[in-house]
Write a protein that holds these residues in place. Structure first.
Motif, short mmCIF file in Angstrom:
data_model
loop_
_atom_site.label_atom_id
_atom_site.label_comp_id
_atom_site.label_asym_id
_atom_site.label_seq_id
_atom_site.Cartn_x
_atom_site.Cartn_y
_atom_site.Cartn_z
N ALA A 188 -26.62 -27.54 -34.41
CA ALA A 188 -27.63 -27.49 -33.34
C ALA A 188 -28.52 -28.73 -33.38
O ALA A 188 -28.83 -29.32 -32.34
CB ALA A 188 -28.47 -26.22 -33.48
N TRP A 299 -36.03 -19.61 -34.38
CA TRP A 299 -34.60 -19.69 -34.70
C TRP A 299 -34.18 -18.56 -35.64
O TRP A 299 -34.86 -18.27 -36.62
CB TRP A 299 -34.28 -21.02 -35.35
CG TRP A 299 -32.81 -21.21 -35.61
CD1 TRP A 299 -32.14 -20.91 -36.76
CD2 TRP A 299 -31.84 -21.72 -34.70
NE1 TRP A 299 -30.81 -21.20 -36.62
CE2 TRP A 299 -30.60 -21.70 -35.36
CE3 TRP A 299 -31.90 -22.20 -33.39
CZ2 TRP A 299 -29.41 -22.14 -34.75
CZ3 TRP A 299 -30.75 -22.63 -32.78
CH2 TRP A 299 -29.51 -22.61 -33.45
N THR A 304 -25.55 -17.29 -33.62
CA THR A 304 -25.20 -18.31 -32.65
C THR A 304 -26.19 -18.27 -31.49
O THR A 304 -27.15 -17.50 -31.50
CB THR A 304 -23.76 -18.11 -32.15
OG1 THR A 304 -23.39 -19.22 -31.30
CG2 THR A 304 -23.61 -16.82 -31.35
N TRP A 305 -25.95 -19.07 -30.47
CA TRP A 305 -26.83 -19.14 -29.30
C TRP A 305 -26.39 -18.20 -28.18
O TRP A 305 -27.19 -17.80 -27.34
CB TRP A 305 -26.88 -20.57 -28.76
CG TRP A 305 -25.50 -21.08 -28.41
CD1 TRP A 305 -24.62 -21.70 -29.25
CD2 TRP A 305 -24.84 -20.99 -27.15
NE1 TRP A 305 -23.44 -22.00 -28.60
CE2 TRP A 305 -23.55 -21.57 -27.31
CE3 TRP A 305 -25.19 -20.48 -25.90
CZ2 TRP A 305 -22.63 -21.65 -26.26
CZ3 TRP A 305 -24.28 -20.55 -24.86
CH2 TRP A 305 -23.00 -21.13 -25.04
N ASN A 369 -31.34 -17.53 -30.01
CA ASN A 369 -31.32 -18.97 -30.27
C ASN A 369 -31.17 -19.79 -28.99
O ASN A 369 -31.58 -20.96 -28.95
CB ASN A 369 -30.21 -19.32 -31.26
CG ASN A 369 -30.56 -18.87 -32.68
OD1 ASN A 369 -31.72 -18.60 -32.98
ND2 ASN A 369 -29.56 -18.78 -33.54
N PHE A 370 -30.62 -19.20 -27.95
CA PHE A 370 -30.59 -19.87 -26.65
C PHE A 370 -32.01 -19.99 -26.11
O PHE A 370 -32.40 -21.02 -25.55
CB PHE A 370 -29.71 -19.10 -25.67
CG PHE A 370 -29.52 -19.81 -24.35
CD1 PHE A 370 -28.57 -20.80 -24.23
CD2 PHE A 370 -30.28 -19.47 -23.25
CE1 PHE A 370 -28.38 -21.47 -23.01
CE2 PHE A 370 -30.10 -20.12 -22.04
CZ PHE A 370 -29.15 -21.12 -21.91
N PHE A 373 -33.62 -22.89 -27.73
CA PHE A 373 -33.26 -24.15 -27.07
C PHE A 373 -34.11 -24.36 -25.82
O PHE A 373 -34.51 -25.48 -25.51
CB PHE A 373 -31.78 -24.16 -26.68
CG PHE A 373 -30.82 -24.26 -27.83
CD1 PHE A 373 -31.14 -24.95 -28.99
CD2 PHE A 373 -29.55 -23.67 -27.75
CE1 PHE A 373 -30.25 -25.04 -30.04
CE2 PHE A 373 -28.65 -23.77 -28.79
CZ PHE A 373 -28.99 -24.46 -29.94
N ALA A 383 -30.02 -26.18 -22.17
CA ALA A 383 -29.78 -25.31 -23.31
C ALA A 383 -28.30 -24.98 -23.45
O ALA A 383 -27.76 -24.90 -24.56
CB ALA A 383 -30.61 -24.03 -23.18
N GLY A 387 -25.97 -25.80 -26.73
CA GLY A 387 -25.19 -24.78 -27.42
C GLY A 387 -23.71 -25.10 -27.44
O GLY A 387 -23.04 -24.98 -28.48
#
Length: 470
Positions: A188, A299, A304-305, A369-370, A373, A383, A387
């Motif tokens: 990331a 975070w 994952t995102w 996590n998205f 971003f 974003a 990702g």
């Protein structure tokens, strides 16, 4: 675009280069360079607020690519800004520019309260003059734009991925240390570095002091940029960076991962213990500071995102909304499947559905996590690029489903017409501005549902024709 869904083609109508979009966002966080000539504009919310080597070099650490030399400045157009704001009229800009020196001098008491010495204040502000070209950039209104798939094609490509893998290998010790200390995925961080500055080769060449001083004294966002200018003075006063290092975008974002001065204050850390926080030319500080930024923004380690998903043909797209998060298991019950027939590893994780190209393109379930971003840059297209770039650096594959590349991008005049037609029919309650934000997408979904079309909020040429005919 913070906090909103995004219809694909028109999303990029208002997507500023990442460093500059961050500068305009409410969180104050700072891709410029090669993207400056592709995507310009300001954040649209339908009227809502919107390379490195350690210091001194090292035999073990390669030197950074050279930052581009400053290019000749383009003159201000001398025209009123497109926003219509009273402080963006040509007369107001000229008047503020004439008072620029007095405006800067009047900031001394605030600088003193921040423990900036008088000597340094005089030293760093001596000879400053306003860069009025910034007024044109601040209020630019692009006529034509890029579709989200074109945006991704530009950013997530083989040459950039190859360079990213070299960066990960070259600075493996720094990435190892940061993952251990902050729990933030190295891919990331490397993706942000690659997307924001093409790995330190396109960071911008404007003086951050001149840009932020200009914006603090001229134009429609003086209060916001006053804080950025004073924060830039603090950075220099403390000795973290030298004036020649403090160069970046017209909005004041600087360094390979594009920190705004206030974001530097909040997130920059001394990654190698040398007493300075050099996020421009020190890889340890850059990587650690970017990780600290993501960590403090929420975070989630080991997650994952998001996931590319297949949306069934009869799906209710009214559920494709950031405010309508559900568990992955609940989405599966509604017929959503992960692309490639893969399983979701954590079925209890909560996600929202993003359909950036409407019913004609791929869907995505976006996790915490998205959202992180998007705090870094409040545009879902950005974003998504981060990702996806991170996944590709990790060895992942391209997206499985095709984009609707046959779709035509609406011009700004067509976007204005679409909003006006939606308002005439009682679906849109904002002020038409040619920028597609959350209110416009909500209005589009309402209209689409009323005519029995998939209510995906996608501003296509087809939906514009339907509105014209009714």
């Amino acid at each position: 675009m913070r906090g909103t869904g995004m219809a694909a083609v028109v999303a990029l109508a208002v997507l500023a280069p990442p460093g500059e979009a961050r500068a305009q966002a409410s969180n104050g966080n700072g891709i410029q360079g090669f993207l400056d000539n592709i995507f310009t504009g300001s954040i649209a919310n339908d009227g809502q607020s919107a390379s490195l080597a350690p210091r001194g070099g090292s035999e073990q650490t390669p030197s950074p690519p050279k930052r581009p030399a400053s290019s000749a400045a383009t003159a201000w157009s001398g025209e009123d800004g497109a926003s219509g704001h009273p402080l963006m009229t040509a007369a107001a800009i000229r008047q503020a520019a004439a008072n620029f020196s007095n405006c800067v001098a009047a900031m001394w008491p605030d600088a003193a309260r921040r423990h900036i010495t008088r000597e340094n204040f005089e030293r760093f502000t001596a000879g400053l003059s306003p860069d009025l070209r910034i007024m044109d950039l601040m209020d630019s209104q692009p006529e034509f734009t890029k579709a989200i798939w074109d945006y991704l094609d530009i950013l997530v490509k083989d040459a950039r991925l190859a360079r990213g893998r070299e960066i990960l290998a070259t600075y493996k010790p720094q990435f190892d240390a940061v993952e251990k200390a902050y729990g933030v995925d190295r891919y990331a961080i490397a993706a942000i570095w690659g997307i924001e500055s093409n790995y330190s080769t396109q960071m911008g060449d404007r003086s951050v002091l001149q840009s932020t001083a200009t914006l603090a004294c001229v134009g429609r966002r003086q209060k916001y940029f006053r804080d950025e200018f004073l924060a830039a003075l603090e950075i220099l006063n403390r000795g973290d960076l030298r004036p020649e290092q403090l160069r970046g975008s017209w909005a004041g974002a600087f360094g390979p991962t594009q920190f705004m001065p206030t974001a530097f204050k909040r997130y920059a850390v001394d990654g190698d213990g040398d007493g300075r926080r050099d996020v421009v030319d020190n890889p340890a500080d850059l990587i650690a500071s970017t990780a600290n930024n993501l960590k403090k923004d929420g975070w989630q380690t080991g997650r994952t995102w998001g996931y590319e998903v297949v949306v069934p043909n009869d799906f209710n797209y009214m559920l494709a909304d950031r405010a309508k998060a559900m568990t992955l298991a609940q989405w599966e019950q509604l017929g959503i499947r992960r692309a490639g027939n893969k399983a979701f590893p954590y079925s209890a994780d909560r996600a929202y559905l993003l359909a950036p190209a409407g019913a004609g393109g791929p869907g995505f379930l976006m996790l915490q996590n998205f959202r992180v971003f998007m705090k870094y840059n409040p545009a879902e297209a950005y974003a998504l690029a981060i990702g996806h770039f991170a996944d590709r650096l990790r060895g992942g594959s391209p997206f499985v489903q095709p984009w609707p590349r046959q779709e035509r991008v609406l011009s700004r005049a067509e976007r204005l017409e679409l909003q006006q037609l939606l308002a005439r029919r009682g679906f849109y309650r904002g002020t038409p501005d040619g920028q597609i934000g959350s209110r416009t997408r909500e209005a589009l979904r309402g209209f689409q549902a009323s005519v029995g079309a998939p209510a995906d909020g996608f501003a296509s040429s087809d939906v514009l024709e339907r509105l014209r005919r009714r």
